[in-house]
Design an enzyme around this catalytic site. Structure first.
Site, PDB file in Angstrom:
ATOM      1  N   SER A 298       0.894   7.485  -2.010  1.00 41.04           N
ATOM      2  CA  SER A 298       1.320   6.715  -3.095  1.00 41.04           C
ATOM      3  C   SER A 298      -0.119   6.059  -3.638  1.00 41.04           C
ATOM      4  O   SER A 298      -0.884   5.514  -3.071  1.00 41.04           O
ATOM      5  CB  SER A 298       2.279   5.605  -2.480  1.00 41.04           C
ATOM      6  OG  SER A 298       1.765   4.375  -2.862  1.00 41.04           O
ATOM      7  N   LYS A 299       0.045   5.965  -5.071  1.00 44.64           N
ATOM      8  CA  LYS A 299      -1.053   5.738  -5.798  1.00 44.64           C
ATOM      9  C   LYS A 299      -1.377   4.008  -5.506  1.00 44.64           C
ATOM     10  O   LYS A 299      -2.363   3.842  -5.574  1.00 44.64           O
ATOM     11  CB  LYS A 299      -0.622   5.960  -7.373  1.00 44.64           C
ATOM     12  CG  LYS A 299      -1.713   5.558  -8.314  1.00 44.64           C
ATOM     13  CD  LYS A 299      -1.408   5.949  -9.753  1.00 44.64           C
ATOM     14  CE  LYS A 299      -2.124   5.278 -10.857  1.00 44.64           C
ATOM     15  NZ  LYS A 299      -1.928   5.727 -12.052  1.00 44.64           N
ATOM     16  N   ARG A 300      -0.205   3.495  -5.448  1.00 45.45           N
ATOM     17  CA  ARG A 300      -0.246   1.944  -5.228  1.00 45.45           C
ATOM     18  C   ARG A 300      -0.652   1.660  -3.922  1.00 45.45           C
ATOM     19  O   ARG A 300      -1.537   0.677  -3.542  1.00 45.45           O
ATOM     20  CB  ARG A 300       0.971   1.316  -5.329  1.00 45.45           C
ATOM     21  CG  ARG A 300       1.118  -0.199  -5.729  1.00 45.45           C
ATOM     22  CD  ARG A 300       2.644  -0.709  -6.471  1.00 45.45           C
ATOM     23  NE  ARG A 300       3.669  -0.121  -5.403  1.00 45.45           N
ATOM     24  CZ  ARG A 300       3.985  -0.334  -4.412  1.00 45.45           C
ATOM     25  NH1 ARG A 300       3.443  -1.471  -3.924  1.00 45.45           N
ATOM     26  NH2 ARG A 300       5.023   0.251  -3.745  1.00 45.45           N
ATOM     27  N   LYS A 301      -0.349   2.128  -2.664  1.00 45.81           N
ATOM     28  CA  LYS A 301      -0.605   1.904  -1.497  1.00 45.81           C
ATOM     29  C   LYS A 301      -1.931   2.694  -1.040  1.00 45.81           C
ATOM     30  O   LYS A 301      -2.578   1.859   0.142  1.00 45.81           O
ATOM     31  CB  LYS A 301       0.567   2.159  -0.582  1.00 45.81           C
ATOM     32  CG  LYS A 301       1.791   1.488  -0.895  1.00 45.81           C
ATOM     33  CD  LYS A 301       3.144   1.667   0.101  1.00 45.81           C
ATOM     34  CE  LYS A 301       4.456   1.536  -0.391  1.00 45.81           C
ATOM     35  NZ  LYS A 301       5.233   2.477   0.333  1.00 45.81           N
ATOM     36  N   LEU A 305      -5.740   8.487  -2.214  1.00 41.23           N
ATOM     37  CA  LEU A 305      -5.057   9.367  -3.056  1.00 41.23           C
ATOM     38  C   LEU A 305      -5.890   9.814  -4.406  1.00 41.23           C
ATOM     39  O   LEU A 305      -6.194  10.806  -4.840  1.00 41.23           O
ATOM     40  CB  LEU A 305      -3.654   8.941  -3.580  1.00 41.23           C
ATOM     41  CG  LEU A 305      -2.896   9.882  -4.500  1.00 41.23           C
ATOM     42  CD1 LEU A 305      -2.649  11.030  -3.904  1.00 41.23           C
ATOM     43  CD2 LEU A 305      -1.517   9.185  -4.825  1.00 41.23           C
TER      44      LEU A 305
END
Ligand code: GLU
Length: 547
Positions: A298-301, A305
Site C-alpha cells: 500500500s502506498k500509504r503504509k 512501494l
C-alpha cells in the site's frame, strides 16, 4: 450523419485521415510491441517497475519495440516534471524505451505519444461509432445518475447505465438538438450490444487468451460506458483501445485491476472492427506485514512501494533487476543456479511462468539477492556506483571519493576469500560498513573488553614498539601472541575458560583491544589486511591516539 455533425461541428479529421497516418508496423516474425502507459502523477512505484520489466523483456527479447505513452487524460492528476521522473527512474533500473515520449520530445512515427495531444483522433473514432449507431450522446446529469444508482441498489441490481437505465440511447435527432440548444452538457456512451438480463446459460461469454492467465471466459459487457467525457476527453477504456490499435501494440501488460473491465475493451475492439492485442494481466504485489498477514503493498503504509525508497538507500539497479526476475518467473532462480555468471538478459522470460495470484515481495529476500549480486560486481565498478549515489543523495560524503584507489581496496576486502564476505547490501549501508577507513567518519563504536581494559595502554604501547608494517600476517600475529603471553593472557581461549583464575583473559581479548583502537569496532574483517590498506601512518596514528 446529421447527428455526428451536430456533435462534432468543428472536427475536420476523419478516421481515414487518421488511419493513413498509422501504417502497420513491419515486424520480424514473433517480435512483440509493448508499451508502458503511466499516468503522470509523479508517483512511480514498484508495480510500475514490475510491469515495465515485463514489457521491456517481452519487446527486447523478441527484437520488438517498447514505447512510452503518457496517459494524461485525467488532467486533475498531472504533476509537473512527472514524465522526466518516469523516464529517469526506469532508466536507472536499466529500462529504456525505444520509442514514444522521451526526455527531449518524442521519437517514433506513431505519435503523438501523449494522450492529451490526441483529442481529435479519439473524437474522429467516436464520431464514426455514432454514425454507425454504436455510440450515442447521453445527457444524464450527475443527479440523475445517482438516482439510477440508488434505485438499482434498492432493487439489488448491478449498477451502471445499461438496458432500460440507458435512458438516452434512443433519443430522436430533434430531442438531441433541443438539449444541445438548451446548453445541456453530454457525454458519448458506447451503445453496448450485451445483455446480462438473460438466463445464465444464455448470456454470451467472451473468451480471451490472457498471456499470463491463459484462457479467460467472462460474461460479455453490457454497460453503455462513457467513451468521451463532456470535455471531449476520452476515458481510459476508449483511449487505450484506439492507441494500442494505432500504435501497433501486440501485448498489453497491465495490473489485474483491469480484468473486470476487459469485456468493455473487447467490445470496443469488436465495434471498431479491430483485433485486440494480447492482454497480460499481472498479479498484485503483496507483502507479509508485521502481523504476519499477506496483503497488497500500500502506498500509504509501505515506503518500499516507492522506487525512491531504493534509490535513496542506494540499492544497485542490478540487484533490483535480479530480484525482480526471481519473483517474475518461477523458473528464474533455478536458471541462475545453473548459470551463475550469465548475463541476466540471456534468461528467456515468459509470461506463462508468471504468477497470476499475486506476487510476494520480500525485502529480506531482495537484500539476500543484493549481497550475491554485489559480490559479482568488481570493486572499481562498485566505487563508481557508490560515488554516483553519494553525489545524488549524500554529497556530504565526498571525502570517501578523494582517493578512488584506496576506496577500491576498501570495498574489495574479503571478497575473494573462499567464503567471501557478503555484508554489502546497498550504498547507504556500505558507507556505514566502511566508515572507519576514513578519518572523517572514524569513531569508537564499541567498548574495550573488560578482561583487558586495565592493560589497554600497555598492550597498545607494546604493539607500537614492535610494529613493523612489512610483517607478514604470521609474523604480525606472532607478536600479538608474545604480548598476550608476556602480560598474562592465555594463548588459547579454552585454557582461559578452563582456568579463568590463572589468566587475565586470552589472546582474543588482546587482539580486540588492537581492533577497537584501529577500527572502533569489535567486528571487522581481518585486522592485518585492514592495516595494509589503512597504511603505516594511519595505523600508527590511531594506536597512538588511544594510548
Ligand atoms: N494509465 C493506466 C494506468 O496508469 C495504464 C493501464 C494500461 O497499461 O493499460 O493504470
Amino acid at each position: 450523419m446529421e447527428l455526428s455533425n451536430i456533435l462534432f461541428p468543428n472536427l475536420n479529421k476523419t478516421v481515414d485521415d487518421v488511419l493513413a497516418q498509422y501504417p502497420a508496423r513491419t515486424l520480424k516474425e514473433g517480435a512483440k510491441v509493448t508499451r508502458l502507459g503511466p499516468s503522470p502523477t509523479g508517483f512511480i512505484h514498484l508495480g510500475n517497475l514490475y510491469g515495465a520489466f515485463v514489457d521491456e523483456r517481452l519487446a527486447h527479447q523478441s527484437g520488438g519495440t517498447f514505447y512510452l505513452r503518457i496517459e494524461d487524460t485525467d488532467d486533475k492528476r498531472y504533476v509537473e516534471g512527472a514524465v522526466e521522473t518516469i523516464i529517469n527512474s526506469l532508466r536507472f533500473f536499466g529500462i529504456n524505451f525505444d520509442e514514444g515520449a522521451m526526455l527531449d520530445g518524442e521519437k517514433g512515427i506513431y505519435g503523438p505519444y501523449t494522450q492529451s495531444l490526441r483529442g481529435e483522433i479519439y473524437q474522429a473514432f467516436a464520431r464514426k461509432l455514432i454514425e454507425e449507431g454504436k455510440a450515442y450522446p447521453c445527457f444524464l446529469t450527475e443527479e440523475e445518475i445517482q438516482e439510477i444508482r440508488d434505485e438499482q441498489e434498492a432493487l439489488k441490481l448491478n449498477p451502471g447505465i445499461y438496458g432500460k437505465w440507458a435512458k438516452h440511447r434512443d433519443l430522436s435527432l430533434e430531442e438531441v438538438k433541443a438539449k444541445i440548444d438548451a446548453g445541456m452538457p453530454y457525454v458519448i456512451r458506447l451503445k453496448s450490444d450485451g445483455n446480462l438480463d438473460l438466463p445464465d446459460d444464455e448470456i454470451r461469454r467472451i473468451e480471451v487468451m490472457d498471456g499470463i492467465r491463459g484462457k479467460l471466459s467472462m460474461p460479455e459487457n453490457n454497460l453503455d460506458v462513457v467513451i468521451l467525457k463532456s470535455t471531449g476527453i476520452p476515458t481510459y477504456h476508449f483511449a487505450h483501445v484506439i492507441d494500442d490499435h494505432l500504435m501497433g501494440t501486440t501485448h498489453v501488460v497491465r495490473g489485474e485491476e483491469w480484468l473486470s473491465t476487459l469485456p468493455i475493451h473487447i467490445e470496443l475492439f469488436e465495434k471498431l472492427g479491430w483485433e485486440a492485442p494480447i492482454y497480460c494481466h499481472t498479479g498484485q504485489l503483496m507483502k507479509i506485514d508485521e502481523e504476519g498477514n499477506k496483503r497488497k503493498l500500500s502506498k500509504r503504509k509501505d515506503p518500499e512501494l516507492s522506487l525512491d525508497y531504493y534509490r535513496n538507500l542506494g540499492y544497485h539497479p542490478e540487484a533490483v533487476r535480479e530480484y525482480l526476475l526471481t519473483i517474475l518467473n518461477s523458473n528464474y532462480e533455478e536458471w541462475r543456479i545453473e548459470n551463475p555468471d550469465a548475463d541476466i538478459n540471456e534468461f528467456e522470460f515468459t509470461t506463462e511462468k508468471m504468477s497470476n495470484s499475486g506476487t510476494l515481495f520480500d525485502l529480506q529476500k531482495l537484500n539476500d539477492v543484493s549481497k550475491d549480486v554485489l559480490l559479482k560486481i568488481d570493486a572499481a565498478k562498485l566505487c563508481t556506483f557508490l560515488k554516483g549515489w553519494s553525489e545524488e543523495f549524500k554529497p556530504e560524503l565526498s571525502y570517501i571519493f578523494e582517493d578512488m584507489d584506496y576506496l577500491e581496496k576498501v570495498l574489495d576486502i574479503g571478497r575473494h576469500d573462499n567464503k567471501p564476505r557478503k555484508d554489502h547490501v546497498y550504498a547507504s549501508q556500505m558507507v556505514e560498513n566502511i566508515s572507519y577507513f576514513f578519518d572523517e567518519s572514524f569513531k569508537r563504536e564499541d567498548e574495550y573488553p573488560a578482561e583487558a581494559l586495565a592493560d589497554k595502554s600497555t598492550i597498545l604501547e607494546k604493539y607500537l614498539e614492535t610494529y613493523n608494517h612489512g610483517d607478514s600476517q604470521e609474523e604480525w600475529f606472532g607478536k600479538i601472541r608474545d604480548i598476550a603471553d608476556s602480560l598474562g593472557y592465555a594463548l588459547r581461549p579454552k585454557d582461559f575458560k578452563k582456568n579463568p583464575d590463572d589468566y587475565k583473559g586470552h589472546v582474543g581479548h588482546v587482539s580486540e583491544v588492537i581492533r577497537i583502537a584501529l577500527m572502533g569496532r569489535k567486528q571487522s574483517p581481518d585486522v592485518w589486511e585492514i592495516q595494509q590498506i589503512l597504511g603505516e601512518e594511519r595505523t600508527i596514528g590511531r594506536i597512538k591516539a588511544e594510548i
